[in-house]
Write an enzyme that holds these catalytic residues in place. Structure first.
Site, PDB file in Angstrom:
ATOM      1  N   ASN A   9     -40.975  50.915 106.147  1.00 50.24           N
ATOM      2  CA  ASN A   9     -40.520  52.126 106.841  1.00 50.24           C
ATOM      3  C   ASN A   9     -41.748  52.973 107.153  1.00 50.24           C
ATOM      4  O   ASN A   9     -42.341  53.560 106.251  1.00 50.24           O
ATOM      5  CB  ASN A   9     -39.545  52.874 105.916  1.00 50.24           C
ATOM      6  CG  ASN A   9     -39.132  54.226 106.482  1.00 50.24           C
ATOM      7  OD1 ASN A   9     -39.368  54.529 107.638  1.00 50.24           O
ATOM      8  ND2 ASN A   9     -38.501  55.034 105.634  1.00 50.24           N
ATOM      9  N   LYS A  11     -41.884  55.680 108.784  1.00 47.75           N
ATOM     10  CA  LYS A  11     -41.562  57.112 108.857  1.00 47.75           C
ATOM     11  C   LYS A  11     -42.207  57.736 110.104  1.00 47.75           C
ATOM     12  O   LYS A  11     -42.265  57.096 111.146  1.00 47.75           O
ATOM     13  CB  LYS A  11     -41.985  57.823 107.566  1.00 47.75           C
ATOM     14  CG  LYS A  11     -41.432  57.135 106.325  1.00 47.75           C
ATOM     15  CD  LYS A  11     -41.564  57.972 105.086  1.00 47.75           C
ATOM     16  CE  LYS A  11     -41.152  57.163 103.885  1.00 47.75           C
ATOM     17  NZ  LYS A  11     -41.096  57.952 102.665  1.00 47.75           N
ATOM     18  N   HIS A  94     -31.378  57.239 104.736  1.00 43.54           N
ATOM     19  CA  HIS A  94     -32.606  57.385 103.928  1.00 43.54           C
ATOM     20  C   HIS A  94     -32.597  58.757 103.249  1.00 43.54           C
ATOM     21  O   HIS A  94     -32.059  59.729 103.799  1.00 43.54           O
ATOM     22  CB  HIS A  94     -33.831  57.244 104.837  1.00 43.54           C
ATOM     23  CG  HIS A  94     -35.111  57.181 104.066  1.00 43.54           C
ATOM     24  ND1 HIS A  94     -35.750  58.312 103.612  1.00 43.54           N
ATOM     25  CD2 HIS A  94     -35.842  56.121 103.641  1.00 43.54           C
ATOM     26  CE1 HIS A  94     -36.840  57.945 102.944  1.00 43.54           C
ATOM     27  NE2 HIS A  94     -36.919  56.622 102.940  1.00 43.54           N
ATOM     28  N   GLU A  96     -34.699  60.996 102.978  1.00 42.32           N
ATOM     29  CA  GLU A  96     -35.236  62.115 103.774  1.00 42.32           C
ATOM     30  C   GLU A  96     -34.199  62.599 104.783  1.00 42.32           C
ATOM     31  O   GLU A  96     -34.133  63.794 105.102  1.00 42.32           O
ATOM     32  CB  GLU A  96     -36.549  61.695 104.448  1.00 42.32           C
ATOM     33  CG  GLU A  96     -37.678  61.646 103.418  1.00 42.32           C
ATOM     34  CD  GLU A  96     -38.667  60.522 103.602  1.00 42.32           C
ATOM     35  OE1 GLU A  96     -38.803  60.003 104.723  1.00 42.32           O
ATOM     36  OE2 GLU A  96     -39.310  60.135 102.606  1.00 42.32           O
ATOM     37  N   GLU A 164     -32.950  53.536  96.342  1.00 44.29           N
ATOM     38  CA  GLU A 164     -34.204  54.280  96.380  1.00 44.29           C
ATOM     39  C   GLU A 164     -34.048  55.575  95.587  1.00 44.29           C
ATOM     40  O   GLU A 164     -33.568  56.592  96.135  1.00 44.29           O
ATOM     41  CB  GLU A 164     -34.569  54.609  97.823  1.00 44.29           C
ATOM     42  CG  GLU A 164     -34.813  53.399  98.688  1.00 44.29           C
ATOM     43  CD  GLU A 164     -35.803  53.712  99.801  1.00 44.29           C
ATOM     44  OE1 GLU A 164     -36.816  53.010  99.883  1.00 44.29           O
ATOM     45  OE2 GLU A 164     -35.576  54.657 100.555  1.00 44.29           O
ATOM     46  N   GLY A 170     -42.629  57.970  97.424  1.00 48.98           N
ATOM     47  CA  GLY A 170     -43.874  58.632  97.793  1.00 48.98           C
ATOM     48  C   GLY A 170     -44.561  59.353  96.648  1.00 48.98           C
ATOM     49  O   GLY A 170     -45.461  60.164  96.875  1.00 48.98           O
ATOM     50  N   SER A 210     -42.306  53.762  95.842  1.00 48.13           N
ATOM     51  CA  SER A 210     -43.669  53.508  95.347  1.00 48.13           C
ATOM     52  C   SER A 210     -43.928  52.033  95.035  1.00 48.13           C
ATOM     53  O   SER A 210     -44.608  51.711  94.053  1.00 48.13           O
ATOM     54  CB  SER A 210     -43.964  54.393  94.132  1.00 48.13           C
ATOM     55  OG  SER A 210     -43.913  55.761  94.503  1.00 48.13           O
TER      56      SER A 210
END
Ligand code: PEP
Length: 252
Positions: A9, A11, A94, A96, A164, A170, A210
């Site tokens: 991904n 992003k 996702h 985010e 996730e 991240g 990660s």
């Protein structure tokens, strides 16, 4: 037998030239690796460019999100029929999108159904925040997000879910393989509760958060974990190729 997946991904990263270069470098590195489905999900604006770079290769293209309708007044959105002309996969829900842009479980469900309606494969993301984890709500969050996400969807064999944990995305702080496996088993049991165990056994459930070339093998060694959704480490051909190679070594 579930074919494992490594998906990247990107992003909101890359520019036109670097997107083409990364896709091209990656194709050269991983095209001949078999036994793993390899997917890259660039920003919408670079999909056509990246498609040209990976044409005729074993690397597949995915989008990072979708609207649930086409041909409507939805300024700034891209619809599933539009995506279907370019991609095979679409990330949906996702963290985010959920936590920065306020996407609800109901919106995720509409998107999952819309993606399936045009015969694309959703990669439906679920995962608890750190606050939810510390409050002992991990199980209820995963059951809710999974159950509402696939509700009424008529999922095909091989449907893809990514576990996730938000606190691992991240941060450099990946979940342990034990924790990821436990969460994934719970997600699979929720799919089984809705659609029956034979269907649930076909569903590919990835870990994301990660993932690096150093820790991917530990996840792939767990039979419940069917691959990885990778953010930061997918932005360099060397590291993403190393993840795919390591995954193929264990499961390819
Ligand atoms: C992601 O954004 O889906 C992700 C897993 O990111 P990272 O690998 O950078 O943690």
């Amino acid at each position: 037998m579930r074919t494992p997946i490594i998906a990247g991904n990107w992003k909101c990263n890359m520019r036109l030239g670097s997107a083409y270069q990364l896709a091209n470098d990656l194709r050269e590195r991983v095209d001949e690796i078999t036994g793993i489905e390899k997917i890259i999900c660039p920003p919408f604006i670079y999909l056509a460019t990246v498609e040209a770079a990976i044409a005729m290769s074993s690397v597949h293209l995915g989008a990072q999100d979708t609207h649930w309708q086409d041909d409507v007044a939805a300024t700034g959105e891209i619809g599933p029929q539009q995506l279907e002309e370019l991609v095979d996969y679409v990330i949906v829900g996702h963290s985010e999108r959920r936590h920065v842009f306020g996407e609800t479980d109901e919106a995720v469900n509409r998107k999952v159904k819309a993606v399936l309606d045009v015969n694309l494969q959703p990669i439906m993301c679920v995962g608890e925040t750190l606050d939810e984890r510390e409050a002992g709500q991990t199980e209820s969050v995963l059951v809710r997000q999974t159950g509402l996400g696939v509700d009424g969807a008529g999922i095909p064999d091989g449907f893809i879910i990514a576990y996730e944990p938000v606190w691992a995305i991240g941060t450099g702080r990946a979940a342990t393989a034990d924790d990821a496996e436990q969460a994934i088993a719970l997600i699979r049991s929720e799919v089984a509760a809705k659609f029956g165990d034979p269907k649930a056994q076909t569903v590919r459930i990835l870990y994301g958060g990660s993932v690096t070339p150093d820790n991917i093998a530990g996840f792939m060694e767990r039979k419940q974990i069917d691959g990885a959704l990778v953010g930061g480490a997918s932005l360099k051909a060397d590291t993403f190729a190393a993840i795919i190679e390591a995954a193929a070594c264990v499961r390819g």
